[in-house]
Design a protein around this motif. Structure first.
Motif, PDB file in Angstrom:
ATOM      1  N   SER A 276      -5.848  -7.725  -1.383  1.00 56.72           N
ATOM      2  CA  SER A 276      -6.198  -8.790  -0.450  1.00 56.72           C
ATOM      3  C   SER A 276      -5.099  -9.079   0.560  1.00 56.72           C
ATOM      4  O   SER A 276      -5.335  -9.739   1.568  1.00 56.72           O
ATOM      5  CB  SER A 276      -6.522 -10.071  -1.221  1.00 56.72           C
ATOM      6  OG  SER A 276      -5.397 -10.460  -2.008  1.00 56.72           O
ATOM      7  N   PRO A 279      -5.326  -7.412   5.419  1.00 60.86           N
ATOM      8  CA  PRO A 279      -6.587  -7.892   6.000  1.00 60.86           C
ATOM      9  C   PRO A 279      -7.303  -6.845   6.825  1.00 60.86           C
ATOM     10  O   PRO A 279      -8.438  -7.078   7.238  1.00 60.86           O
ATOM     11  CB  PRO A 279      -6.133  -9.077   6.859  1.00 60.86           C
ATOM     12  CG  PRO A 279      -4.727  -8.727   7.254  1.00 60.86           C
ATOM     13  CD  PRO A 279      -4.141  -7.998   6.080  1.00 60.86           C
ATOM     14  N   THR A 280      -6.676  -5.690   7.102  1.00 59.15           N
ATOM     15  CA  THR A 280      -7.328  -4.681   7.932  1.00 59.15           C
ATOM     16  C   THR A 280      -8.280  -3.802   7.136  1.00 59.15           C
ATOM     17  O   THR A 280      -8.992  -2.988   7.731  1.00 59.15           O
ATOM     18  CB  THR A 280      -6.268  -3.787   8.593  1.00 59.15           C
ATOM     19  OG1 THR A 280      -5.542  -3.087   7.564  1.00 59.15           O
ATOM     20  CG2 THR A 280      -5.296  -4.619   9.419  1.00 59.15           C
ATOM     21  N   LEU A 282     -11.554  -3.133   4.563  1.00 62.50           N
ATOM     22  CA  LEU A 282     -12.868  -3.731   4.344  1.00 62.50           C
ATOM     23  C   LEU A 282     -13.264  -3.580   2.876  1.00 62.50           C
ATOM     24  O   LEU A 282     -13.475  -2.460   2.408  1.00 62.50           O
ATOM     25  CB  LEU A 282     -13.911  -3.056   5.240  1.00 62.50           C
ATOM     26  CG  LEU A 282     -15.357  -3.530   5.068  1.00 62.50           C
ATOM     27  CD1 LEU A 282     -15.484  -5.008   5.435  1.00 62.50           C
ATOM     28  CD2 LEU A 282     -16.308  -2.676   5.898  1.00 62.50           C
ATOM     29  N   TYR A 303     -14.124   2.604  10.575  1.00 59.91           N
ATOM     30  CA  TYR A 303     -14.078   1.164  10.829  1.00 59.91           C
ATOM     31  C   TYR A 303     -15.507   0.640  10.817  1.00 59.91           C
ATOM     32  O   TYR A 303     -16.385   1.175  11.510  1.00 59.91           O
ATOM     33  CB  TYR A 303     -13.418   0.862  12.173  1.00 59.91           C
ATOM     34  CG  TYR A 303     -13.117  -0.616  12.368  1.00 59.91           C
ATOM     35  CD1 TYR A 303     -11.990  -1.176  11.788  1.00 59.91           C
ATOM     36  CD2 TYR A 303     -13.949  -1.426  13.120  1.00 59.91           C
ATOM     37  CE1 TYR A 303     -11.698  -2.518  11.949  1.00 59.91           C
ATOM     38  CE2 TYR A 303     -13.664  -2.770  13.286  1.00 59.91           C
ATOM     39  CZ  TYR A 303     -12.530  -3.323  12.700  1.00 59.91           C
ATOM     40  OH  TYR A 303     -12.242  -4.652  12.852  1.00 59.91           O
ATOM     41  N   GLN A 305     -18.340  -2.828   9.128  1.00 57.35           N
ATOM     42  CA  GLN A 305     -18.479  -4.217   8.744  1.00 57.35           C
ATOM     43  C   GLN A 305     -19.548  -4.371   7.674  1.00 57.35           C
ATOM     44  O   GLN A 305     -20.458  -3.542   7.547  1.00 57.35           O
ATOM     45  CB  GLN A 305     -18.851  -5.081   9.953  1.00 57.35           C
ATOM     46  CG  GLN A 305     -20.263  -4.829  10.478  1.00 57.35           C
ATOM     47  CD  GLN A 305     -20.620  -5.778  11.612  1.00 57.35           C
ATOM     48  OE1 GLN A 305     -19.764  -6.479  12.130  1.00 57.35           O
ATOM     49  NE2 GLN A 305     -21.889  -5.805  11.992  1.00 57.35           N
ATOM     50  N   THR A 306     -19.395  -5.410   6.900  1.00 59.40           N
ATOM     51  CA  THR A 306     -20.425  -5.880   5.985  1.00 59.40           C
ATOM     52  C   THR A 306     -20.973  -7.206   6.539  1.00 59.40           C
ATOM     53  O   THR A 306     -20.700  -7.564   7.693  1.00 59.40           O
ATOM     54  CB  THR A 306     -19.844  -6.064   4.581  1.00 59.40           C
ATOM     55  OG1 THR A 306     -18.782  -7.016   4.637  1.00 59.40           O
ATOM     56  CG2 THR A 306     -19.308  -4.745   4.033  1.00 59.40           C
ATOM     57  N   THR A 308     -20.021 -10.084   5.871  1.00 56.94           N
ATOM     58  CA  THR A 308     -19.012 -11.149   5.944  1.00 56.94           C
ATOM     59  C   THR A 308     -17.698 -10.727   6.600  1.00 56.94           C
ATOM     60  O   THR A 308     -16.884 -11.591   6.919  1.00 56.94           O
ATOM     61  CB  THR A 308     -18.699 -11.668   4.537  1.00 56.94           C
ATOM     62  OG1 THR A 308     -18.206 -10.572   3.741  1.00 56.94           O
ATOM     63  CG2 THR A 308     -19.940 -12.246   3.883  1.00 56.94           C
ATOM     64  N   ARG A 309     -17.474  -9.405   6.804  1.00 57.56           N
ATOM     65  CA  ARG A 309     -16.123  -9.015   7.196  1.00 57.56           C
ATOM     66  C   ARG A 309     -16.144  -7.658   7.887  1.00 57.56           C
ATOM     67  O   ARG A 309     -17.075  -6.869   7.706  1.00 57.56           O
ATOM     68  CB  ARG A 309     -15.213  -8.969   5.956  1.00 57.56           C
ATOM     69  CG  ARG A 309     -13.744  -8.734   6.227  1.00 57.56           C
ATOM     70  CD  ARG A 309     -12.977  -8.944   4.958  1.00 57.56           C
ATOM     71  NE  ARG A 309     -11.580  -8.565   5.094  1.00 57.56           N
ATOM     72  CZ  ARG A 309     -10.669  -8.666   4.134  1.00 57.56           C
ATOM     73  NH1 ARG A 309     -11.021  -9.148   2.946  1.00 57.56           N
ATOM     74  NH2 ARG A 309      -9.415  -8.300   4.321  1.00 57.56           N
ATOM     75  N   GLN A 310     -15.101  -7.369   8.691  1.00 54.37           N
ATOM     76  CA  GLN A 310     -14.892  -6.075   9.310  1.00 54.37           C
ATOM     77  C   GLN A 310     -13.565  -5.493   8.846  1.00 54.37           C
ATOM     78  O   GLN A 310     -12.657  -6.240   8.490  1.00 54.37           O
ATOM     79  CB  GLN A 310     -14.877  -6.196  10.845  1.00 54.37           C
ATOM     80  CG  GLN A 310     -16.195  -6.596  11.468  1.00 54.37           C
ATOM     81  CD  GLN A 310     -16.113  -6.618  12.994  1.00 54.37           C
ATOM     82  OE1 GLN A 310     -15.055  -6.396  13.569  1.00 54.37           O
ATOM     83  NE2 GLN A 310     -17.242  -6.878  13.634  1.00 54.37           N
ATOM     84  N   GLY A 311     -13.457  -4.145   8.878  1.00 59.13           N
ATOM     85  CA  GLY A 311     -12.192  -3.522   8.480  1.00 59.13           C
ATOM     86  C   GLY A 311     -12.352  -2.029   8.281  1.00 59.13           C
ATOM     87  O   GLY A 311     -13.429  -1.450   8.482  1.00 59.13           O
TER      88      GLY A 311
END
Length: 389
Positions: A276, A279-280, A282, A303, A305-306, A308-311
């Protein structure tokens, strides 16, 4: 040479042996002892080194993937130990037959040469006095004295020759002994090295790699490990080309578009639960849908996304989702995914501000063994782990 030249030449030979040859031979003995001590230290270090190599080979034989390599390492270590023993035998002979012989001869030669020179000088004085008396009586011409000087000079030359011949013969025998060892071991060692190389090359075969990947895939499937937390499982920079090429081929043609044409839909083959603190990256769970936003992998990372988040995430962790009939019609109407991206960038959404660029993919640790040459893979790349759902 006349009488005076013969006498000086004979004394010069004795002086050369006493003042130059014997001191040089004594220095050679000292250097020979140092040479032997240095080899003994080298042999001790060599023994420790190849014992450590054999231990590593023994550890390797306990693995399921590298037993053949472990056997080769053990054989190499044992062969080198035997070779060191053979060389130790040569140095043992060198010590007893060369160095000690030179040392013994030096001690004896000092007394012998000194005594020979004293006897010669006494004979010269004796012959010179007799010659002088005979010349006064005019009954001798000095031929007997000249003959004595010539004979003494010849004997001194032979003594000098014997010492140089002794030194040369000892080292000639040393060279012959080394040559015999090379003839004895070189051919067999070369054959063994070639056989070891063939065994190592055989471990690069496709069948062997497939067996290892199947075994690794079973372990992953059974243990269900969060692979994103294991740095050694992440694709290395050297392998990213082969792995990402297969990922691009699979992702490039049969994925449906989601999110208004922004990316391509994939499904997670395994869970990706990175630390965790980064942060980059996913995170996602196995079976979760992941939208790919950057199609071109960078060092094996995509790269996306889901909900809730990108990464970033490893390209080999996902597979394309087969398009439905509605998505097929959408692709037929709108063209390829790249066209959709082009249209969204310069067409209907020309007035909207473009999204910010994603951060760079996570840097991978330098692999010290990445420079090991690998055989080229085929188009159907199987270098990535086989994953079972």
């Amino acid at each position: 040479m006349n009488i005076d030249q013969l006498h000086r030449a004979t004394l010069g030979i004795y002086s050369s042996l006493m003042d130059h040859f014997n001191p040089s031979l004594q220095k050679l003995v000292s250097l020979g002892n140092s040479y032997i001590q240095a080899f003994q230290a080298l042999a001790t270090t060599s023994e420790a080194y190849f014992n450590a190599l054999a231990d590593i080979g023994q550890q390797t034989t306990q693995t399921t993937s590298s037993q053949i390599i472990g056997d080769v390492l053990a054989q190499i270590a044992e062969t080198q130990r035997r070779l060191t023993k053979e060389i130790e035998g040569i140095f043992s002979w060198f010590h007893s037959e060369v160095v000690q012989e030179m040392d013994n001869n030096i001690r004896m030669d000092k007394d012998y040469i000194s005594g020979s020179r004293r006897r010669y000088e006494m004979e010269v004085r004796s012959h010179a006095g007799a010659l002088e008396r005979q010349l006064r009586r005019a009954d001798q011409d000095g031929y007997e004295y000249v003959q004595f000087l010539q004979q003494s000079h010849d004997e001194a030359l032979k003594e000098e020759e014997r010492r140089y011949r002794f030194l040369a013969e000892k080292h000639c025998h040393l060279s012959q002994t080394v040559g015999l060892l090379m003839n004895k071991t070189a051919g067999a060692l070369q054959q063994r090295a070639e056989a070891w190389k063939e065994e190592l090359n055989a471990t690069r075969g496709a069948e062997r790699r497939l067996d290892l990947m199947e075994l690794e895939g079973k372990e992953w499937d059974r243990e269900e490990q969060p692979l994103g937390r294991v740095s050694s499982r992440a694709p290395s920079p050297q392998m990213s080309r082969s792995r990402s090429s297969s990922g691009v081929e699979s992702l490039g043609g049969n994925m449906g578009s989601v999110g208004g044409g922004r990316g391509e839909c994939t499904r997670a083959l395994v869970a990706h639960q990175p630390d965790s603190s980064n942060p980059t990256l996913l995170p996602f769970s196995r079976g979760e849908l992941v939208t790919v936003l950057v199609r071109q992998p960078k060092n094996g990372w995509l790269y996306g996304q889901t909900e809730t988040r990108q990464g970033w995430f490893p390209a080999v962790y996902v597979e394309p989702v087969k398009p439905t009939s509605s998505s097929d019609s959408t692709l037929r109407r709108g063209g390829s995914v790249s066209n959709l991206l082009d249209q969204s960038a310069g067409g209907s959404q020309a007035g909207a501000s473009p999204p910010p660029p994603p951060p760079p993919p996570p840097a991978l640790g330098t692999n010290p063994f990445a420079t090991v040459k690998l055989k080229p893979t085929s188009t159907n790349d199987k270098s990535a782990p086989r994953l079972h759902r």
